[in-house]
Write an enzyme that holds these catalytic residues in place. Structure first.
Site, mmCIF file in Angstrom:
data_model
loop_
_atom_site.group_PDB
_atom_site.id
_atom_site.type_symbol
_atom_site.label_atom_id
_atom_site.label_comp_id
_atom_site.label_asym_id
_atom_site.label_seq_id
_atom_site.Cartn_x
_atom_site.Cartn_y
_atom_site.Cartn_z
ATOM 1 N N ASP A 1 41.898 46.011 34.912
ATOM 2 C CA ASP A 1 42.957 45.363 35.685
ATOM 3 C C ASP A 1 42.953 46.027 37.060
ATOM 4 O O ASP A 1 43.343 47.185 37.219
ATOM 5 C CB ASP A 1 44.307 45.546 34.981
ATOM 6 C CG ASP A 1 45.440 44.782 35.673
ATOM 7 O OD1 ASP A 1 45.342 44.557 36.901
ATOM 8 O OD2 ASP A 1 46.424 44.436 34.996
ATOM 9 N N ARG B 1 41.356 19.769 35.234
ATOM 10 C CA ARG B 1 41.686 21.015 34.557
ATOM 11 C C ARG B 1 40.653 22.101 34.799
ATOM 12 O O ARG B 1 40.947 23.290 34.716
ATOM 13 C CB ARG B 1 41.852 20.762 33.052
ATOM 14 C CG ARG B 1 42.606 21.894 32.348
ATOM 15 C CD ARG B 1 42.934 21.563 30.917
ATOM 16 N NE ARG B 1 41.761 21.312 30.132
ATOM 17 C CZ ARG B 1 41.522 20.192 29.457
ATOM 18 N NH1 ARG B 1 42.410 19.219 29.466
ATOM 19 N NH2 ARG B 1 40.410 20.043 28.784
#
Ligand SMILES: *Cc1c(COP(=O)(O)O)cnc(C)c1O
Length: 250
Positions: free
Chosen positions: A180, A55
């Site tokens: 972003d 993970r």
């Protein structure tokens, strides 16, 4: 060709580790076994706590992250299962109950939906501002502001913001600046070099490029990298394809 163009092609590739293969192969896996307890201890010591399970990603992810981090000029990157996930978890890394966040009013719509529906529910106050107007920022920012999230060029409208000035003002209040960067990509703009703390890309878009994958990546400066990755790991964020056996870890 300049050095940057060469880097774009070569970063993250280590053919000598894969019998000369140009591209880092994709490995899938979850559990990493070891032969003995002492090897396990050594493994964790060498790789840190995040190397013992799929993970947390491993060398395929690390190759990609190192390439993106170098292009963005960051201290490190972390992958997410979508661009939106990279946006939302980067925000989660920078808020707590009673925080105030300022978000550019030209932000990607689903990021706005996340802020309005999840952050607000957790007691974070969310306010929008015109990120092309520095006065709008100075009017709204306050001592509770922990994150200023902008997008430049902004989704749809393509307004450009003064990332350096926004970062200077935000840092005076101790707020992290998130950008972003999906539209410009680090090929055209590197937010961290202009003072931002986290730069985010939807890998789905230019990096993927063929409408056949969903992924995101966030890159942070040295002061913010642990904060970002710890939050990603605590949420269990991961990408299943980007896994590589410990035997070939760097
Ligand atoms: C598409 C997009 C995202 C979200 O990316 P997904 O991989 O679709 O989740 C985030 N920001 C911008 C600017 C985008 O265009």
């Amino acid at each position: 060709m300049n050095q940057f163009s060469t880097d774009v092609i070569n970063l993250g590739r280590t053919p000598e580790r894969f019998d000369g293969l140009v591209n880092t192969p994709v490995f899938r896996g979850s559990t990493i076994v070891v032969n003995s307890f002492s090897e396990w201890e050594e493994f964790k010591r060498n790789g840190g706590v995040y190397r013992h399970y799929g993970r947390f990603g491993a060398a395929t992810a690390k190759s990609f992250e190192s390439a993106i981090s170098a292009l963005e000029g960051g201290a490190g990157s972390i992958v997410f299962p979508s661009g939106l996930s990279a946006c939302t978890h980067a925000l989660m890394a920078c808020v707590e109950a009673n925080s105030h966040v300022l978000i550019a009013d030209n932000i990607y719509g689903p990021t706005r939906n996340f802020a309005d529906n999840i952050l607000v529910r957790m007691g974070v106050s969310v306010e929008y501002f015109d990120s092309t107007n520095l006065e709008a920022l100075t009017e709204k920012i306050n001592d509770r502001t922990t994150a200023v999230f902008i997008e430049s060029p902004g989704s749809m409208t393509f307004e450009l913001s003064d990332v350096a000035a926004i970062s200077t003002i935000s840092h005076q209040y101790g707020a992290k600046v998130l950008v972003d960067n999906s539209w410009a990509t680090p090929l055209l703009f590197q937010p961290l070099k202009h003072g931002a703390d986290i730069s985010i890309q939807s890998v789905t878009k230019y990096i993927g490029g063929h409408s056949d994958i969903l992924m995101g990546v966030a890159t942070a400066n040295a002061e913010t990298y642990q904060q970002l990755t710890k939050t990603g790991h605590l949420f269990g964020e991961t990408t299943s394809l980007l896994f590589l056996s410990r035997n070939v870890l760097p």
